[in-house]
Design a protein around this motif. Structure first.
Motif, PDB file in Angstrom:
ATOM      1  N   ASN A  78       0.795  -1.232   0.000  1.00  9.74           N
ATOM      2  CA  ASN A  78       0.000   0.000   0.000  1.00  9.74           C
ATOM      3  C   ASN A  78       0.828   1.282   0.000  1.00  9.74           C
ATOM      4  OD1 ASN A  78       0.814  -0.414   2.653  1.00  9.74           O
ATOM      5  ND2 ASN A  78      -1.242  -0.584   3.481  1.00  9.74           N
ATOM      6  N   GLU A  79       1.366   1.587  -1.153  1.00 11.99           N
ATOM      7  CA  GLU A  79       1.895   2.933  -1.391  1.00 11.99           C
ATOM      8  C   GLU A  79       0.712   3.895  -1.476  1.00 11.99           C
ATOM      9  OE1 GLU A  79       5.264   2.929  -4.410  1.00 11.99           O
ATOM     10  OE2 GLU A  79       4.212   1.056  -4.866  1.00 11.99           O
ATOM     11  N   ALA A  80       0.974   5.186  -1.297  1.00 11.26           N
ATOM     12  CA  ALA A  80      -0.145   6.128  -1.286  1.00 11.26           C
ATOM     13  C   ALA A  80       0.300   7.512  -1.713  1.00 11.26           C
ATOM     14  CB  ALA A  80      -0.772   6.184   0.101  1.00 11.26           C
ATOM     15  N   ARG A  81      -0.645   8.296  -2.189  1.00 12.19           N
ATOM     16  CA  ARG A  81      -0.466   9.724  -2.476  1.00 12.19           C
ATOM     17  C   ARG A  81      -1.713  10.445  -1.994  1.00 12.19           C
ATOM     18  NH1 ARG A  81      -2.394  10.907  -8.011  1.00 12.19           N
ATOM     19  NH2 ARG A  81      -0.661  12.338  -8.341  1.00 12.19           N
ATOM     20  N   TRP A  82      -1.549  11.702  -1.569  1.00  9.27           N
ATOM     21  CA  TRP A  82      -2.659  12.417  -0.932  1.00  9.27           C
ATOM     22  C   TRP A  82      -2.849  13.782  -1.586  1.00  9.27           C
ATOM     23  CZ3 TRP A  82       1.416  11.287   2.935  1.00  9.27           C
ATOM     24  CH2 TRP A  82       1.327   9.970   3.383  1.00  9.27           C
ATOM     25  N   TYR A  83      -4.083  14.070  -1.985  1.00 13.20           N
ATOM     26  CA  TYR A  83      -4.401  15.368  -2.568  1.00 13.20           C
ATOM     27  C   TYR A  83      -4.665  16.377  -1.462  1.00 13.20           C
ATOM     28  CZ  TYR A  83      -6.743  19.186  -4.836  1.00 13.20           C
ATOM     29  OH  TYR A  83      -7.077  20.453  -5.265  1.00 13.20           O
ATOM     30  N   THR A  84      -4.078  17.571  -1.616  1.00 11.29           N
ATOM     31  CA  THR A  84      -4.352  18.696  -0.732  1.00 11.29           C
ATOM     32  C   THR A  84      -4.539  19.937  -1.596  1.00 11.29           C
ATOM     33  OG1 THR A  84      -2.084  19.546  -0.486  1.00 11.29           O
ATOM     34  CG2 THR A  84      -2.714  17.655   0.899  1.00 11.29           C
ATOM     35  N   ARG A  85      -4.989  21.016  -0.988  1.00 10.12           N
ATOM     36  CA  ARG A  85      -5.172  22.261  -1.750  1.00 10.12           C
ATOM     37  C   ARG A  85      -3.846  22.807  -2.286  1.00 10.12           C
ATOM     38  NH1 ARG A  85      -6.016  26.756   3.112  1.00 10.12           N
ATOM     39  NH2 ARG A  85      -6.970  25.147   4.393  1.00 10.12           N
ATOM     40  N   TRP A  86      -2.705  22.295  -1.763  1.00 10.92           N
ATOM     41  CA  TRP A  86      -1.388  22.741  -2.234  1.00 10.92           C
ATOM     42  C   TRP A  86      -0.818  21.805  -3.303  1.00 10.92           C
ATOM     43  CZ3 TRP A  86      -2.780  21.990   2.888  1.00 10.92           C
ATOM     44  CH2 TRP A  86      -3.077  23.165   3.591  1.00 10.92           C
ATOM     45  N   GLY A  87      -1.567  20.790  -3.663  1.00  6.18           N
ATOM     46  CA  GLY A  87      -1.099  19.816  -4.642  1.00  6.18           C
ATOM     47  C   GLY A  87      -1.011  18.433  -4.020  1.00  6.18           C
ATOM     48  N   HIS A 379       8.283  11.949   5.951  1.00  4.94           N
ATOM     49  CA  HIS A 379       7.947  12.076   7.363  1.00  4.94           C
ATOM     50  C   HIS A 379       6.436  11.885   7.559  1.00  4.94           C
ATOM     51  CE1 HIS A 379       8.506  13.433  11.498  1.00  4.94           C
ATOM     52  NE2 HIS A 379       7.565  14.340  11.329  1.00  4.94           N
ATOM     53  N   MET A 380       5.642  12.463   6.669  1.00  3.84           N
ATOM     54  CA  MET A 380       4.195  12.308   6.761  1.00  3.84           C
ATOM     55  C   MET A 380       3.790  10.862   6.511  1.00  3.84           C
ATOM     56  SD  MET A 380       1.242  14.604   5.014  1.00  3.84           S
ATOM     57  CE  MET A 380       1.541  15.879   6.247  1.00  3.84           C
ATOM     58  N   HIS A 381       4.493  10.177   5.614  1.00  2.00           N
ATOM     59  CA  HIS A 381       4.202   8.766   5.351  1.00  2.00           C
ATOM     60  C   HIS A 381       4.399   7.933   6.618  1.00  2.00           C
ATOM     61  CE1 HIS A 381       4.116   4.901   3.252  1.00  2.00           C
ATOM     62  NE2 HIS A 381       5.182   4.574   3.945  1.00  2.00           N
ATOM     63  N   LEU A 382       5.442   8.211   7.376  1.00  2.00           N
ATOM     64  CA  LEU A 382       5.680   7.480   8.623  1.00  2.00           C
ATOM     65  C   LEU A 382       4.545   7.710   9.611  1.00  2.00           C
ATOM     66  CD1 LEU A 382       9.501   8.077   9.201  1.00  2.00           C
ATOM     67  CD2 LEU A 382       8.394   6.022   8.306  1.00  2.00           C
ATOM     68  N   PHE A 383       4.043   8.939   9.660  1.00  2.24           N
ATOM     69  CA  PHE A 383       2.940   9.232  10.564  1.00  2.24           C
ATOM     70  C   PHE A 383       1.651   8.574  10.087  1.00  2.24           C
ATOM     71  CE2 PHE A 383      -0.577  12.137  11.843  1.00  2.24           C
ATOM     72  CZ  PHE A 383      -0.568  11.816  13.189  1.00  2.24           C
ATOM     73  N   ALA A 384       1.357   8.660   8.799  1.00  2.89           N
ATOM     74  CA  ALA A 384       0.145   8.034   8.264  1.00  2.89           C
ATOM     75  C   ALA A 384       0.178   6.527   8.452  1.00  2.89           C
ATOM     76  CB  ALA A 384      -0.008   8.380   6.787  1.00  2.89           C
ATOM     77  N   SER A 385       1.373   5.955   8.467  1.00  2.00           N
ATOM     78  CA  SER A 385       1.531   4.513   8.694  1.00  2.00           C
ATOM     79  C   SER A 385       1.501   4.163  10.165  1.00  2.00           C
ATOM     80  CB  SER A 385       2.871   4.044   8.101  1.00  2.00           C
ATOM     81  OG  SER A 385       2.935   4.308   6.723  1.00  2.00           O
TER      82      SER A 385
END
Length: 418
Positions: A78-87, A379-385
């Motif tokens: 489960n790789e992932a990408r996340w949409y935000t208002r900044w891209g 760093h965010m990936h580690l937190f989301a995991s």
């Protein structure tokens, strides 16, 4: 007529992820375990689920020996990408560095029978299908076993420890009088499976629309899960035309997946009320694991991982005591401390975000920087995991880097860091 009592070291109510994992891990450490599952079908599985195992669960899957079976069954890393208002935030491994931690996206129709089969063939585990806990045995102010309705009548099973692994509406917790703290979830959710739905890079996507949410996860068998989690203010209109509303929501997503060219292969299912639940994980002679102890917000996809982790923490803490080689109360206290320390901070953030609010200032800082900086994205990936705590995520060094990233972005004149 009640059948004679049977003696075990541990009685576990609930033969799903948390219960099966706890049974296997305790039995491997020498305990005799009765694993009670109210459903009679060994192939039964949970239907309403994100079907995601976050990377925090990988060590437990590895210890259980399930990783090769999951890979063989077609589970998707489960790789992932996340949409935000900044891209888009797109975590990638550092050049020359280790790959990013992962676990799997896999349907519960695959996962649940797989782990239940493992429990059934584990020495020391008695898998008792069609057994529904109806009462707890009490002795000297502590739980000393369980009473169960079975296809052959009522049965009593005595044990040093009773484990509730029976979900967010835990019967064991209710029978034991464990207080329940419920927190409102201001979002509702619906999901469905599609075939032939390509995703960029073949990886999962999450949309942070502030406050609405959506995600798509590729799964085994070439299927893709699509889920939408809008604010409850949209619920009356949404329910008037469930299919039309679901598809319209997906079509309106930025860089939306091509849902109209895909084949929907499941019903659109969901829940309009999914409160977050927190309970004390222990009482005298009793422990709770999985959703019975803590049920988070499904938008984060952490439930399966936390079920496996809590089962592992329990087995490590209490195995010597339940086999007669330690103090059970002290062991349960150790489990409770680990559970609270590891999961309560995450739950507090989830409770706050379940108010269906936009990002707060710190979240804006971190998400905007992650869309612009590869190290912050990792760093965010580690937190989301759930491999680092909220305090680790907001460590001074990480926050300082995010601020510097946004200041450089502003200095280049490419837009303000909002």
């Amino acid at each position: 007529m009640t059948k004679p009592e049977s003696a075990y070291d541990v009685v576990i109510s609930g033969g799903s992820l948390a219960g099966c994992a706890a049974a296997v891990l305790l039995a491997r450490r020498g305990a005799r375990v009765a694993l009670l599952e109210r459903r009679s079908d060994p192939e039964a599985y949970k239907v309403l689920c994100t079907h995601a195992l976050t990377a925090c669960a990988y060590p437990v899957l590895d210890e259980l020996g399930l990783v090769p079976d999951l890979e063989k069954a077609g589970a998707v890393r489960n790789e992932a990408r996340w949409y935000t208002r900044w891209g888009w935030v797109e975590p990638k491994a550092a050049p020359g560095g280790p790959e990013l931690p992962y676990a799997y996206n896999v349907r519960r129709a695959i996962l649940d029978p797989l782990i239940r089969s493992l429990a059934a063939r584990t020495d020391g585990v008695d898998l008792l299908l069609g057994h529904r806990v109806t009462g707890l045995l009490q002795e000297a102010g502590r739980t000393a076993g369980a009473r169960a309705a079975t296809p052959d009548g009522e049965r009593e099973l005595r044990a040093r420890l009773v484990v509730g692994a029976d979900g967010k509406d835990s019967t064991v917790a209710k029978l034991a009088g464990v207080p329940t703290r419920r927190y409102e979830n201001r979002r509702f959710g619906y999901l469905a499976y599609f075939r032939d739905l390509p995703l960029p890079g073949g990886i999962g996507q999450t949309w942070f629309l502030e406050p609405d949410m959506a995600y798509s996860f590729p799964n085994d068998g070439g299927l893709t899960l699509l889920a939408v989690l809008p604010d409850k203010k949209h619920l009356p209109a949404f329910r008037k035309d469930l299919e039309g509303s679901f598809l319209s929501f997906v079509r309106a997503l930025p860089d939306a997946p091509p849902v109209d060219s895909a084949e929907r292969v499941s019903k659109i299912v969901g829940t309009v009320d999914h409160p977050l639940i927190t309970r004390e994980p222990t009482a005298p002679g009793l422990a709770l694991v999985g959703d019975a102890a803590l049920a988070g917000d499904p938008l984060w996809g952490v439930g399966c991982g936390w079920a496996l982790q809590s089962a592992h923490w329990l087995a490590e803490a209490v195995a010597p005591a339940v086999t007669g080689h330690g103090d059970l109360d002290r062991s349960l206290a150790a489990y409770g401390r680990t559970h609270r320390r590891r999961l309560r901070p995450h739950q507090r953030l989830a409770v706050d975000f379940a108010k269906s609010r936009p990002f707060n200032p710190l979240e804006r800082l971190m998400f905007s920087a992650a869309a612009r900086d590869a190290a912050t994205a990792r760093h965010m990936h580690l937190f989301a995991s759930r491999l680092i705590s909220p305090l680790g995520f907001l460590a001074p060094r990480a926050v300082a880097r995010a601020a510097a990233v946004n200041l450089r972005h502003r200095a280049r004149g490419t837009g303000q860091a909002r």
